[in-house]
Each structure stands twice: as structure tokens, then as C-alpha cells.
Design a protein around this motif. Sequence first.
Motif, PDB file in Angstrom:
ATOM      1  N   ASP A  14      73.400 120.006  -6.131  1.00  0.00           N
ATOM      2  CA  ASP A  14      72.777 118.721  -6.410  1.00  0.00           C
ATOM      3  C   ASP A  14      71.316 118.919  -6.790  1.00  0.00           C
ATOM      4  N   ASP A  15      70.624 117.834  -7.030  1.00  0.00           N
ATOM      5  CA  ASP A  15      69.253 117.950  -7.519  1.00  0.00           C
ATOM      6  C   ASP A  15      68.222 117.762  -6.414  1.00  0.00           C
ATOM      7  N   GLY A  16      68.593 118.060  -5.179  1.00  0.00           N
ATOM      8  CA  GLY A  16      67.644 117.994  -4.077  1.00  0.00           C
ATOM      9  C   GLY A  16      67.915 116.846  -3.139  1.00  0.00           C
ATOM     10  N   ASN A  17      67.566 117.022  -1.852  1.00  0.00           N
ATOM     11  CA  ASN A  17      67.821 116.012  -0.843  1.00  0.00           C
ATOM     12  C   ASN A  17      66.589 115.186  -0.507  1.00  0.00           C
ATOM     13  N   VAL A  18      65.413 115.667  -0.870  1.00  0.00           N
ATOM     14  CA  VAL A  18      64.181 114.972  -0.535  1.00  0.00           C
ATOM     15  C   VAL A  18      63.892 113.886  -1.566  1.00  0.00           C
ATOM     16  N   ASP A  19      63.715 112.641  -1.095  1.00  0.00           N
ATOM     17  CA  ASP A  19      63.482 111.535  -2.018  1.00  0.00           C
ATOM     18  C   ASP A  19      62.013 111.128  -2.033  1.00  0.00           C
ATOM     19  N   THR A  20      61.692 110.087  -2.789  1.00  0.00           N
ATOM     20  CA  THR A  20      60.301 109.700  -2.982  1.00  0.00           C
ATOM     21  C   THR A  20      59.663 109.115  -1.722  1.00  0.00           C
ATOM     22  N   ILE A  21      60.447 108.473  -0.869  1.00  0.00           N
ATOM     23  CA  ILE A  21      59.894 107.942   0.380  1.00  0.00           C
ATOM     24  C   ILE A  21      59.507 109.088   1.307  1.00  0.00           C
ATOM     25  N   PHE A  22      60.359 110.102   1.370  1.00  0.00           N
ATOM     26  CA  PHE A  22      60.039 111.288   2.165  1.00  0.00           C
ATOM     27  C   PHE A  22      58.748 111.919   1.637  1.00  0.00           C
ATOM     28  N   MET A  23      58.638 112.010   0.315  1.00  0.00           N
ATOM     29  CA  MET A  23      57.436 112.575  -0.295  1.00  0.00           C
ATOM     30  C   MET A  23      56.200 111.759   0.077  1.00  0.00           C
ATOM     31  N   ALA A  24      56.314 110.438   0.006  1.00  0.00           N
ATOM     32  CA  ALA A  24      55.180 109.573   0.347  1.00  0.00           C
ATOM     33  C   ALA A  24      54.753 109.776   1.796  1.00  0.00           C
ATOM     34  N   LYS A  54      44.562 123.794  -0.231  1.00  0.00           N
ATOM     35  CA  LYS A  54      45.633 124.785  -0.141  1.00  0.00           C
ATOM     36  C   LYS A  54      46.838 124.212   0.606  1.00  0.00           C
ATOM     37  N   LYS A  55      46.557 123.456   1.666  1.00  0.00           N
ATOM     38  CA  LYS A  55      47.639 122.817   2.415  1.00  0.00           C
ATOM     39  C   LYS A  55      48.390 121.829   1.539  1.00  0.00           C
ATOM     40  N   LEU A  56      47.642 121.077   0.731  1.00  0.00           N
ATOM     41  CA  LEU A  56      48.249 120.090  -0.147  1.00  0.00           C
ATOM     42  C   LEU A  56      49.204 120.737  -1.137  1.00  0.00           C
ATOM     43  N   PHE A  57      48.758 121.797  -1.818  1.00  0.00           N
ATOM     44  CA  PHE A  57      49.600 122.405  -2.845  1.00  0.00           C
ATOM     45  C   PHE A  57      50.749 123.213  -2.251  1.00  0.00           C
ATOM     46  N   LYS A  58      50.601 123.672  -1.031  1.00  0.00           N
ATOM     47  CA  LYS A  58      51.751 124.268  -0.337  1.00  0.00           C
ATOM     48  C   LYS A  58      52.778 123.173  -0.067  1.00  0.00           C
ATOM     49  N   GLN A  59      52.312 121.991   0.338  1.00  0.00           N
ATOM     50  CA  GLN A  59      53.212 120.879   0.584  1.00  0.00           C
ATOM     51  C   GLN A  59      53.888 120.414  -0.698  1.00  0.00           C
ATOM     52  N   LEU A  60      53.133 120.317  -1.788  1.00  0.00           N
ATOM     53  CA  LEU A  60      53.717 119.908  -3.063  1.00  0.00           C
ATOM     54  C   LEU A  60      54.759 120.917  -3.536  1.00  0.00           C
ATOM     55  N   SER A  61      54.505 122.191  -3.307  1.00  0.00           N
ATOM     56  CA  SER A  61      55.478 123.226  -3.693  1.00  0.00           C
ATOM     57  C   SER A  61      56.769 123.072  -2.909  1.00  0.00           C
ATOM     58  N   ASP A  62      56.641 122.829  -1.609  1.00  0.00           N
ATOM     59  CA  ASP A  62      57.838 122.642  -0.775  1.00  0.00           C
ATOM     60  C   ASP A  62      58.603 121.396  -1.205  1.00  0.00           C
ATOM     61  N   LEU A  63      57.878 120.317  -1.505  1.00  0.00           N
ATOM     62  CA  LEU A  63      58.532 119.088  -1.947  1.00  0.00           C
ATOM     63  C   LEU A  63      59.216 119.290  -3.290  1.00  0.00           C
ATOM     64  N   TYR A  64      58.583 120.026  -4.182  1.00  0.00           N
ATOM     65  CA  TYR A  64      59.194 120.269  -5.495  1.00  0.00           C
ATOM     66  C   TYR A  64      60.469 121.096  -5.345  1.00  0.00           C
ATOM     67  N   ASP A  78      63.410 112.633  -9.251  1.00  0.00           N
ATOM     68  CA  ASP A  78      62.299 111.694  -9.209  1.00  0.00           C
ATOM     69  C   ASP A  78      61.066 112.330  -8.573  1.00  0.00           C
ATOM     70  N   VAL A  79      61.267 113.027  -7.459  1.00  0.00           N
ATOM     71  CA  VAL A  79      60.159 113.701  -6.778  1.00  0.00           C
ATOM     72  C   VAL A  79      59.529 114.748  -7.689  1.00  0.00           C
ATOM     73  N   ARG A  80      60.356 115.539  -8.352  1.00  0.00           N
ATOM     74  CA  ARG A  80      59.832 116.588  -9.237  1.00  0.00           C
ATOM     75  C   ARG A  80      59.047 115.996 -10.402  1.00  0.00           C
ATOM     76  N   SER A  81      59.544 114.907 -10.957  1.00  0.00           N
ATOM     77  CA  SER A  81      58.846 114.266 -12.080  1.00  0.00           C
ATOM     78  C   SER A  81      57.490 113.723 -11.649  1.00  0.00           C
ATOM     79  N   ILE A  82      57.439 113.118 -10.480  1.00  0.00           N
ATOM     80  CA  ILE A  82      56.177 112.571  -9.990  1.00  0.00           C
ATOM     81  C   ILE A  82      55.159 113.682  -9.745  1.00  0.00           C
ATOM     82  N   ILE A  83      55.615 114.785  -9.144  1.00  0.00           N
ATOM     83  CA  ILE A  83      54.698 115.894  -8.851  1.00  0.00           C
ATOM     84  C   ILE A  83      54.109 116.475 -10.130  1.00  0.00           C
ATOM     85  N   THR A  84      54.950 116.710 -11.134  1.00  0.00           N
ATOM     86  CA  THR A  84      54.466 117.364 -12.352  1.00  0.00           C
ATOM     87  C   THR A  84      53.760 116.396 -13.298  1.00  0.00           C
TER      88      THR A  84
END
Length: 253
Positions: free
Chosen positions: A112-122, A172-182, A188-194
Amino acid sequence: MDNKYFDYICNKIYENIKNKGFSKEAKENQVDFFSDIISYKVEHDINKKRINLLKSSGKYNEKSYIVVSEWMMNEEDFTQKDADMICEDFTETIVGIEKKIKVQVKSKTSNDDGNVDTIFMANRMVNIFPELKRELVIERECYDSFRAVNFIRNNVLPKIKLLLEKDKSKTKKLFKQLSDLYNTGNMDVRSIITIVILNSLDEEKVMNLSKDSMSDELKNAWKAALKFKGKKVKPEKLKKQSTFISKTLSSMN
């Protein structure tokens, strides 16, 4: 924070995860949740006015823990809604990580295309920028559908831009988090990040500050997304219905 709220949070978390094989052990200002696979603990740091969720590196008897979610709390304005939001965040973190571990143990690759959604990301972004907690509550309560693009672009993105100017450690913490979320997020999450976040930042500055904390997968995705920066892209006609985020991104272009 009032102990009644701490007890409420821990009891509600347990109700949400006990059918996943977790047991509970209460201690002073701390409650442990553990299964055969992993363990967590929720602790109330009274001095710093925080409630933290920590994850162990292995089974319950292992002592090494790391903080995976934290909320700064002010006793004067803490509410029932705050407690419910923390319960939701901590539960999603526990159940989500547990599912990921089970997949790794079975050595299976998900199609599938990932389990983490935009609410989790927020929620993850609010962990980094706790001052946005109220904005997230308002966004979720005032609209039928969570407007992830709007929330990230108008609330999170300005905070990220300020962060790049003044706090290298938190960057650094932020971009580590964004990498994990991506890596674990849906499309949807990947599109928002990039597109929404990274394409709005200075590439050279970001790479200088985050070269050791951003994953190669996210770097490559951003490189591809930069080709569309500032361009109006006509979306393909899909047979299946577009997602809410896809429609929003299209309207932005």
C-alpha cells in the motif's frame, strides 16, 4: 496538570490498546504499557509541566527509553479537550509503531502507499511546535474534513521558516521527523512534505542544515518535486476518485 487528567489520559489509552495485547502498570506520575513485542510509558513531568510518551528499545524489562511524543501543559488552561487530544495522539503512536514492528518481524513488504495519514502528520508537527496545538484543535472541530494543506501551509510552514533561521538542533529534529513521515506516509502526506513544505524553502539552506538528518529517500523525492516548483501542472485524469488533498494541491497549482 491535575492528576485526575493524567489518570484519565492513561486509563483511556489503556482502553484503546488493551485489545492489542498490552498490559498496564501504574507508578507515581507514570504508567507503563507493555506487550510481548515492546513497551511504552506515559510520564507526568511536574517540574517542566509536560506529559511524555516514551518507547523502549525492546521488551518490558529493557531500560532504554526514548521520547516519541511530548506535550507541554499549563495547569491553568488545561481542558478535557486537551486530554482527549493527547489520548488520541499517544494511542495512534503506540498502535502505529506496533503495527510497523509486526510487519518487520514477519519480513513482509507492504504494497500500500503508507499507513500514516495527514492528521497523524499534523500531530507530529504540533509535537515540534506545541504553540500550534490550539490551531489544530480549531481546524479539526470547525471543518467536516481536515484541511491538511491549509493547516500546514498557513500554520506549520511559517514556523519552519523561522526555525531555519535560529535553531539548528531543532531543525535536525524536524527533518528527521519529516523523513520518518515521508517513509511511512500515504500519498497525501508525501505530497504535502515535498510540494507544500520543501518546495517553499531555500534548498541550499535546508541541505546545509539537514544533510545528516534527512533521509536519502526524501532527498531524492524533493529533487524530483523541484522540477515542478513554480510550474502549473495539469493533473492526469484518473479513473478513480481523487482524494481531498489531491484536489487541494491541484487548486494550489
